[in-house]
Write an enzyme that holds these catalytic residues in place. Structure first.
Site, PDB file in Angstrom:
ATOM      1  N   HIS A 252      39.829  39.566  47.907  1.00  0.00           N
ATOM      2  CA  HIS A 252      39.557  40.582  46.872  1.00  0.00           C
ATOM      3  C   HIS A 252      38.058  40.902  46.926  1.00  0.00           C
ATOM      4  O   HIS A 252      37.543  41.273  47.978  1.00  0.00           O
ATOM      5  CB  HIS A 252      40.038  40.011  45.527  1.00  0.00           C
ATOM      6  CG  HIS A 252      40.107  40.975  44.387  1.00  0.00           C
ATOM      7  ND1 HIS A 252      39.911  42.326  44.513  1.00  0.00           N
ATOM      8  CD2 HIS A 252      40.356  40.770  43.050  1.00  0.00           C
ATOM      9  CE1 HIS A 252      40.052  42.907  43.322  1.00  0.00           C
ATOM     10  NE2 HIS A 252      40.310  41.977  42.415  1.00  0.00           N
ATOM     11  N   HIS A 291      44.494  47.222  52.875  1.00  0.00           N
ATOM     12  CA  HIS A 291      44.651  47.303  51.423  1.00  0.00           C
ATOM     13  C   HIS A 291      46.124  47.226  51.080  1.00  0.00           C
ATOM     14  O   HIS A 291      46.973  47.691  51.839  1.00  0.00           O
ATOM     15  CB  HIS A 291      44.069  48.626  50.901  1.00  0.00           C
ATOM     16  CG  HIS A 291      43.754  48.566  49.455  1.00  0.00           C
ATOM     17  ND1 HIS A 291      44.697  48.818  48.484  1.00  0.00           N
ATOM     18  CD2 HIS A 291      42.602  48.249  48.811  1.00  0.00           C
ATOM     19  CE1 HIS A 291      44.125  48.663  47.306  1.00  0.00           C
ATOM     20  NE2 HIS A 291      42.866  48.310  47.465  1.00  0.00           N
ATOM     21  N   ASP A 342      35.080  47.484  50.302  1.00  0.00           N
ATOM     22  CA  ASP A 342      34.146  46.395  50.585  1.00  0.00           C
ATOM     23  C   ASP A 342      33.424  46.515  51.928  1.00  0.00           C
ATOM     24  O   ASP A 342      32.559  45.709  52.234  1.00  0.00           O
ATOM     25  CB  ASP A 342      34.883  45.048  50.522  1.00  0.00           C
ATOM     26  CG  ASP A 342      35.302  44.723  49.103  1.00  0.00           C
ATOM     27  OD1 ASP A 342      34.506  44.978  48.186  1.00  0.00           O
ATOM     28  OD2 ASP A 342      36.429  44.229  48.902  1.00  0.00           O
TER      29      ASP A 342
HETATM   30  N1  CMC Z   1      42.496  42.253  59.416  1.00  0.00           N
HETATM   31  C1  CMC Z   1      43.463  41.987  60.283  1.00  0.00           C
HETATM   32  N2  CMC Z   1      44.761  42.205  60.034  1.00  0.00           N
HETATM   33  C2  CMC Z   1      45.075  42.678  58.821  1.00  0.00           C
HETATM   34  C3  CMC Z   1      44.120  42.973  57.850  1.00  0.00           C
HETATM   35  C4  CMC Z   1      42.766  42.741  58.190  1.00  0.00           C
HETATM   36  N3  CMC Z   1      41.798  42.993  57.317  1.00  0.00           N
HETATM   37  N4  CMC Z   1      44.712  43.439  56.754  1.00  0.00           N
HETATM   38  C5  CMC Z   1      46.023  43.440  57.010  1.00  0.00           C
HETATM   39  N5  CMC Z   1      46.244  42.993  58.266  1.00  0.00           N
HETATM   40  C6  CMC Z   1      47.524  42.849  58.947  1.00  0.00           C
HETATM   41  C7  CMC Z   1      48.114  41.485  58.692  1.00  0.00           C
HETATM   42  O1  CMC Z   1      47.757  40.567  59.692  1.00  0.00           O
HETATM   43  C8  CMC Z   1      49.586  41.783  58.681  1.00  0.00           C
HETATM   44  O2  CMC Z   1      50.018  41.926  60.020  1.00  0.00           O
HETATM   45  P1  CMC Z   1      51.441  41.357  60.468  1.00  0.00           P
HETATM   46  O3  CMC Z   1      52.445  42.132  59.645  1.00  0.00           O
HETATM   47  O4  CMC Z   1      51.484  41.653  61.919  1.00  0.00           O
HETATM   48  O5  CMC Z   1      51.437  39.900  60.137  1.00  0.00           O
HETATM   49  C9  CMC Z   1      49.675  43.176  58.053  1.00  0.00           C
HETATM   50  O6  CMC Z   1      48.420  43.790  58.339  1.00  0.00           O
HETATM   51  C10 CMC Z   1      49.893  43.140  56.565  1.00  0.00           C
HETATM   52  O7  CMC Z   1      48.926  42.285  56.000  1.00  0.00           O
HETATM   53  P2  CMC Z   1      49.080  41.519  54.640  1.00  0.00           P
HETATM   54  O8  CMC Z   1      48.035  40.464  54.555  1.00  0.00           O
HETATM   55  O9  CMC Z   1      50.506  41.109  54.428  1.00  0.00           O
HETATM   56  O10 CMC Z   1      48.767  42.699  53.625  1.00  0.00           O
HETATM   57  P3  CMC Z   1      48.451  42.527  52.118  1.00  0.00           P
HETATM   58  O11 CMC Z   1      48.834  43.786  51.460  1.00  0.00           O
HETATM   59  O12 CMC Z   1      49.056  41.273  51.599  1.00  0.00           O
HETATM   60  O13 CMC Z   1      46.882  42.296  52.105  1.00  0.00           O
HETATM   61  C11 CMC Z   1      44.609  42.579  51.973  1.00  0.00           C
HETATM   62  C12 CMC Z   1      45.954  43.195  51.671  1.00  0.00           C
HETATM   63  C13 CMC Z   1      43.537  43.449  51.343  1.00  0.00           C
HETATM   64  C14 CMC Z   1      44.514  41.206  51.347  1.00  0.00           C
HETATM   65  C15 CMC Z   1      44.406  42.491  53.487  1.00  0.00           C
HETATM   66  O14 CMC Z   1      44.400  43.770  54.034  1.00  0.00           O
HETATM   67  C16 CMC Z   1      43.158  41.723  53.868  1.00  0.00           C
HETATM   68  O15 CMC Z   1      43.171  40.498  53.955  1.00  0.00           O
HETATM   69  N6  CMC Z   1      42.003  42.430  54.084  1.00  0.00           N
HETATM   70  C17 CMC Z   1      40.763  41.749  54.355  1.00  0.00           C
HETATM   71  C18 CMC Z   1      40.110  41.302  53.069  1.00  0.00           C
HETATM   72  C19 CMC Z   1      39.547  42.469  52.321  1.00  0.00           C
HETATM   73  O16 CMC Z   1      38.871  43.321  52.857  1.00  0.00           O
HETATM   74  N7  CMC Z   1      39.816  42.492  50.999  1.00  0.00           N
HETATM   75  C20 CMC Z   1      39.354  43.545  50.121  1.00  0.00           C
HETATM   76  C21 CMC Z   1      40.490  44.356  49.626  1.00  0.00           C
HETATM   77  S1  CMC Z   1      40.069  45.938  48.893  1.00  0.00           S
HETATM   78  C22 CMC Z   1      38.962  45.685  47.621  1.00  0.00           C
HETATM   79  C23 CMC Z   1      39.192  44.517  46.753  1.00  0.00           C
HETATM   80  O17 CMC Z   1      40.307  44.241  46.313  1.00  0.00           O
HETATM   81  O18 CMC Z   1      38.227  43.837  46.478  1.00  0.00           O
END
Ligand code: CMC
Length: 405
Positions: A252, A291, A342
């Site tokens: 987050h 996201h 971010d």
């Molecule tokens: N880098 C690499 N792969 C990613 C990323 C990333 N940043 N984000 C998603 N993926 C891939 C993930 O590996 C998965 O692939 P697969 O289906 O092949 O296993 C797929 O995309 C879906 O990912 P998820 O983790 O199930 O998606 P989610 O909706 O649960 O997670 C998230 C959303 C924001 C936690 C994630 O995109 C992430 O970890 N991003 C990096 C951390 C980040 O930048 N967070 C800030 C979010 S926005 C502002 C805020 O909330 O503060």
């Protein structure tokens, strides 16, 4: 209705439909389908914030955030979030005065003394979490959960958080906190209290825009945490502490700090492409991308990218931004995952000399307005938030006396 149109392309397996089916089939509410991470689950109505994840649109109380960035300021956005409409001139002036008054911005001396007791290695997010919790003990309305008292506490918290963040920065560096300047806007005053110097116009503007952009984001994890706390009829300080705890994590708000650590690791823009290609090949999670709701670039990213560029030029180096632009190009093309809020904020803050571990507290300084608005909304039409878990453990085990284990 506008929101129906926005969701008209939703696939048929919406949570509502599945829930209805489960209920029609005679299942209990607890048998409604489980959604890992509550993905796409609608938990409540809200009039505060709307996100269109497909079009990349963010709206506060009906106003597009792009318009607010172009025409508004953080003080006005706070009024908008708390009261549900834009203020007239008199209301805006009164709101800005309340947010800038020394009485509301200053920290109780005993709280400063308490901060001085913390080990110097305490991270700014830990200090903020502790400080907000302690502020509740000093608040004259602490025991009053009426709408009016919660509004007063929300205004005070919004005014106090920048002072708290800046005070810890000064204390951990062995310096005396700088008293707030009531003549400065919330954004400009924060930069002033951090450095002891009045900010340039660009630095003040950048902070103001960053505060507008981070102020609310519908049912994100920290806001949900704040609403869950508020829904037990707990108070706004407790809800904000819950929000800070949830925001701290790297999935987050903590992601902005991690982005800058990545840029520092890459160091040289010329090495960025090779570094990120290897990171993708190694299946690393790349901070600042992806996201839960947006399927396109986060609408806030473009503003922060522009400000990071302007500030980088003013500071004489755009290397961090160049690194992040290369990373963004490769990740977007190779993984179809796009920049979120971010990715670029830290590059802007770093150009102003803000330490990396202060990036997430700065996020909290703005989001406090959103958390508080959600507390007010939750209290206005409350029902305890208490979901179910799908039990997957053992059942009917026979208790074995300790002597026999
Ligand atoms: N880098 C690499 N792969 C990613 C990323 C990333 N940043 N984000 C998603 N993926 C891939 C993930 O590996 C998965 O692939 P697969 O289906 O092949 O296993 C797929 O995309 C879906 O990912 P998820 O983790 O199930 O998606 P989610 O909706 O649960 O997670 C998230 C959303 C924001 C936690 C994630 O995109 C992430 O970890 N991003 C990096 C951390 C980040 O930048 N967070 C800030 C979010 S926005 C502002 C805020 O909330 O503060």
């Amino acid at each position: 209705m506008w929101y129906k149109e926005a969701f008209s392309d939703r696939p048929p397996s919406t949570p509502e439909k599945e829930y209805q089916e489960a209920m029609t089939n005679g299942a209990s509410a607890a048998a409604a389908p489980m959604k890992a991470g509550l993905e796409d689950v609608v938990v409540s109505t809200t009039e505060i914030c709307f996100i269109d994840g497909h079009k990349g649109r963010l709206v506060y109380r009906g106003y597009d955030v792009d318009d607010l960035v172009a025409h508004s300021n953080f003080e006005e956005v706070v009024f908008l979030l708390f009261h549900g409409r834009l203020p007239n001139r008199k209301e805006l002036e009164a709101n800005a005065k309340t947010l800038s008054s020394t009485a509301n911005r200053k920290l109780p001396p005993k709280l400063i003394a308490m901060l001085r007791q913390l080990p110097r290695k305490t991270t700014p997010m830990e200090a903020l979490r502790t400080g907000v919790s302690a502020l509740s003990a000093f608040d004259p309305d602490a025991a009053d959960n009426s709408h009016e008292a919660t509004l007063r506490k929300s205004m005070r918290l919004t005014a106090q958080l920048p002072t708290l963040v800046a005070a810890w920065e000064r204390i951990r560096r062995g310096k005396a906190p700088v008293a707030p300047n009531p003549k400065l806007s919330l954004a400009a005053n924060f930069v002033y209290m951090m450095s002891g110097k009045k900010p340039t116009e660009l630095a003040a503007k950048t902070f103001d825009v960053a505060l507008i952009l981070h102020a609310d984001h519908e049912f994100n994890a920290s806001t949900f945490a704040a609403r869950v706390t508020a829904a037990t009829l707990s108070d706004v300080h407790s809800a904000v502490v819950s929000g800070i705890g949830a925001l701290k994590g790297p999935l987050h708000g903590g992601a902005n700090e991690q982005v800058m650590l990545m840029a520092q690791k890459i160091k040289d823009p010329a090495k960025a492409e090779a570094w990120i290609r290897k990171a993708i090949a190694d299946k690393m999670r790349i901070m600042g991308f992806g996201h839960r709701v947006y399927r396109v670039e986060d609408p806030r990213a473009k503003h922060l990218r522009r400000l990071a560029l302007e500030l980088g030029k003013q500071a004489g180096s755009t290397a961090n931004l160049e690194i992040l632009e290369t990373v963004a190009r490769v990740v977007s093309t190779e993984k179809h995952i796009f920049p979120n809020v971010d990715l670029f904020s830290g590059a802007a803050y770093a150009s102003m000399g803000i330490p990396t571990d202060q990036f997430t507290p700065i996020f909290a300084m703005s989001r406090v307005a959103g958390w508080a608005a959600h507390v007010l909304e939750q209290h206005g039409n409350n029902r305890l938030i208490r979901p179910r878990g799908e039990y997957t453990g053992a059942i009917d085990l026979k208790y074995v006396p300790l002597a026999n284990r």
